[in-house]
Design an enzyme around this catalytic site. Structure first.
Site, PDB file in Angstrom:
ATOM      1  N   LYS A  31       0.879  -1.230  -0.124  1.00 55.20           N
ATOM      2  CA  LYS A  31       0.004   0.195  -0.072  1.00 55.20           C
ATOM      3  C   LYS A  31       0.636   1.275   0.235  1.00 55.20           C
ATOM      4  CE  LYS A  31      -2.022  -0.951   4.006  1.00 55.20           C
ATOM      5  NZ  LYS A  31      -1.550  -2.322   4.135  1.00 55.20           N
ATOM      6  N   ARG A 106      -9.533   0.681   8.543  1.00 52.15           N
ATOM      7  CA  ARG A 106      -9.317  -0.680   9.083  1.00 52.15           C
ATOM      8  C   ARG A 106     -10.166  -1.451   9.640  1.00 52.15           C
ATOM      9  NH1 ARG A 106      -3.029   0.363   8.631  1.00 52.15           N
ATOM     10  NH2 ARG A 106      -2.008  -1.696   9.251  1.00 52.15           N
ATOM     11  N   ARG A 144      12.104  -7.121   5.007  1.00 54.88           N
ATOM     12  CA  ARG A 144      12.162  -5.277   5.031  1.00 54.88           C
ATOM     13  C   ARG A 144      13.105  -4.788   5.850  1.00 54.88           C
ATOM     14  NH1 ARG A 144       6.338  -2.543   4.796  1.00 54.88           N
ATOM     15  NH2 ARG A 144       6.165  -2.869   7.054  1.00 54.88           N
ATOM     16  N   ARG A 177      11.880  -2.367  11.159  1.00 57.40           N
ATOM     17  CA  ARG A 177      10.986  -1.677  11.730  1.00 57.40           C
ATOM     18  C   ARG A 177      10.396  -2.491  13.065  1.00 57.40           C
ATOM     19  NH1 ARG A 177       5.660   0.335   8.305  1.00 57.40           N
ATOM     20  NH2 ARG A 177       4.768  -1.122   9.545  1.00 57.40           N
ATOM     21  N   ARG A 188      -0.234  -8.579  13.573  1.00 56.05           N
ATOM     22  CA  ARG A 188      -0.859  -7.713  12.309  1.00 56.05           C
ATOM     23  C   ARG A 188      -1.614  -8.433  11.288  1.00 56.05           C
ATOM     24  NH1 ARG A 188       4.697  -5.387  10.363  1.00 56.05           N
ATOM     25  NH2 ARG A 188       3.675  -4.409   8.643  1.00 56.05           N
TER      26      ARG A 188
HETATM   27  P1  ADP Z   1       1.163  -2.174   7.794  1.00 54.57           P
HETATM   28  O1  ADP Z   1      -0.029  -2.045   6.706  1.00 54.57           O
HETATM   29  O2  ADP Z   1       2.288  -2.705   7.050  1.00 54.57           O
HETATM   30  O3  ADP Z   1       1.079  -2.901   8.885  1.00 54.57           O
HETATM   31  P2  ADP Z   1       1.179   0.376   8.622  1.00 54.57           P
HETATM   32  O4  ADP Z   1       1.987   1.520   8.816  1.00 54.57           O
HETATM   33  O5  ADP Z   1      -0.150   1.006   7.879  1.00 54.57           O
HETATM   34  O6  ADP Z   1       1.632  -0.699   8.448  1.00 54.57           O
HETATM   35  O7  ADP Z   1       0.640   0.292  10.261  1.00 54.57           O
HETATM   36  C1  ADP Z   1       1.352   0.040  11.239  1.00 54.57           C
HETATM   37  C2  ADP Z   1       0.580   0.093  12.693  1.00 54.57           C
HETATM   38  O8  ADP Z   1       0.122   1.286  12.783  1.00 54.57           O
HETATM   39  C3  ADP Z   1      -0.640  -0.852  12.798  1.00 54.57           C
HETATM   40  O9  ADP Z   1      -0.005  -2.330  13.192  1.00 54.57           O
HETATM   41  C4  ADP Z   1      -1.568  -0.210  13.649  1.00 54.57           C
HETATM   42  O10 ADP Z   1      -0.874  -0.423  15.079  1.00 54.57           O
HETATM   43  C5  ADP Z   1      -1.396   1.321  13.407  1.00 54.57           C
HETATM   44  N1  ADP Z   1      -2.306   1.746  12.511  1.00 54.57           N
HETATM   45  C6  ADP Z   1      -1.958   2.275  11.177  1.00 54.57           C
HETATM   46  N2  ADP Z   1      -3.285   2.703  10.822  1.00 54.57           N
HETATM   47  C7  ADP Z   1      -4.258   2.283  11.635  1.00 54.57           C
HETATM   48  C8  ADP Z   1      -5.448   2.430  11.507  1.00 54.57           C
HETATM   49  N3  ADP Z   1      -6.502   2.764  10.277  1.00 54.57           N
HETATM   50  N4  ADP Z   1      -6.277   2.018  12.477  1.00 54.57           N
HETATM   51  C9  ADP Z   1      -5.696   1.543  13.822  1.00 54.57           C
HETATM   52  N5  ADP Z   1      -4.326   1.213  13.747  1.00 54.57           N
HETATM   53  C10 ADP Z   1      -3.617   1.829  12.631  1.00 54.57           C
END
Ligand code: ADP
Length: 232
Positions: A31, A106, A144, A177, A188
């Site tokens: 994404k 999400r 990664r 990360r 996740r």
């Molecule tokens: P990825 O999609 O690879 O898990 P992101 O950078 O989008 O990576 O998200 C990392 C973390 O940030 C998630 O595991 C969560 O803890 C938090 N997060 C990001 N976006 C949201 C969201 N829309 N709602 C709740 N938590 C979020």
């Protein structure tokens, strides 16, 4: 930027409705990579809730303190926290013509809040569902590496830096990360399956435009071209 691409084609010329491009898919589906490529072609901003939350943590402010433990554990942070961040970000002038949502919504509650925000702006939602094989996701996430200075992403097998462990652009030592550790990756993916994947049906049933795009096999630039062809 792909040859011949203009940067101002995002709005529907008839309605001038801003485009809300929602990038949807599991962790590791690309994404963030697609959002960055699409920003170059469409000229509208990427809104990544993950990046915004990481920035709050980096600043050590109240939001950062609230979300840090959850993010380290790979658990979703509270809906009201991310809803507020997105609401505030959408008010910036650069989002008036459209925006690319990366990692939001999400949960069902986030999707419902977003629907209201989009209705308020008369924005047209298009959902791109990045479909990726499970094994590809695991390989991408475990391999990664990121530059802590400029944020560039690498992968030890598919996109290695010229010198192992060192950023090509600024020579900084690459890091893993926090939430790319194996046990956190499992959390996740679990959060995605339980809380986020059901939104695909939510969007299909609500009559929104939703396109499945295979993001397992093609190079990122080819996936981006497919997305651009779908939304134009
Ligand atoms: P990825 O999609 O690879 O898990 P992101 O950078 O989008 O990576 O998200 C990392 C973390 O940030 C998630 O595991 C969560 O803890 C938090 N997060 C990001 N976006 C949201 C969201 N829309 N709602 C709740 N938590 C979020």
């Amino acid at each position: 930027m792909p040859a011949g691409t203009k940067t101002n084609q995002v709005s529907n010329p008839k309605s001038q409705a801003p485009l809300a491009l929602i990038l949807f898919g599991p962790p590791g589906s690309g994404k963030g990579t697609q959002a960055k490529l699409l920003v170059q072609s469409l000229g509208v901003p990427q809104i990544s809730t993950g990046d915004m939350l990481r920035e709050h943590i980096r600043q050590g402010n109240a939001v950062g303190t609230k979300v840090e433990a959850k993010m380290r554990a790979g658990i979703l942070v509270k809906d009201d926290v991310v809803n507020r961040l997105v609401e505030q970000r959408l008010a910036f002038a650069d989002a008036a013509r459209g925006f690319i949502l990366d990692g939001y919504p999400r949960t069902r509650a986030q999707a419902e809040t977003l629907c209201a925000m989009l209705a308020h702006r008369a924005a047209q939602a298009v959902v791109i569902h990045l479909v990726v094989d499970y094994n590809v996701i695991i390989a991408r996430l475990t391999g990664r590496r990121q530059c802590p200075v400029c944020g560039t992403l690498y992968n030890v097998t598919s996109k290695p830096p010229k010198v192992p462990g060192v950023c090509d652009l600024d020579g900084a030592a690459l890091v893993i990360r926090d939430d790319d550790r194996e046990e956190v990756i499992r959390e996740r993916l679990d959060a995605y399956e339980k809380q986020t994947r059901p939104l695909i049906d939510f969007y299909r049933e609500s009559g929104k435009k939703l396109f499945d795009v295979d993001a397992s096999h093609e190079a990122p630039e080819a996936v981006c071209r497919t997305i651009l062809a779908l939304i134009r």
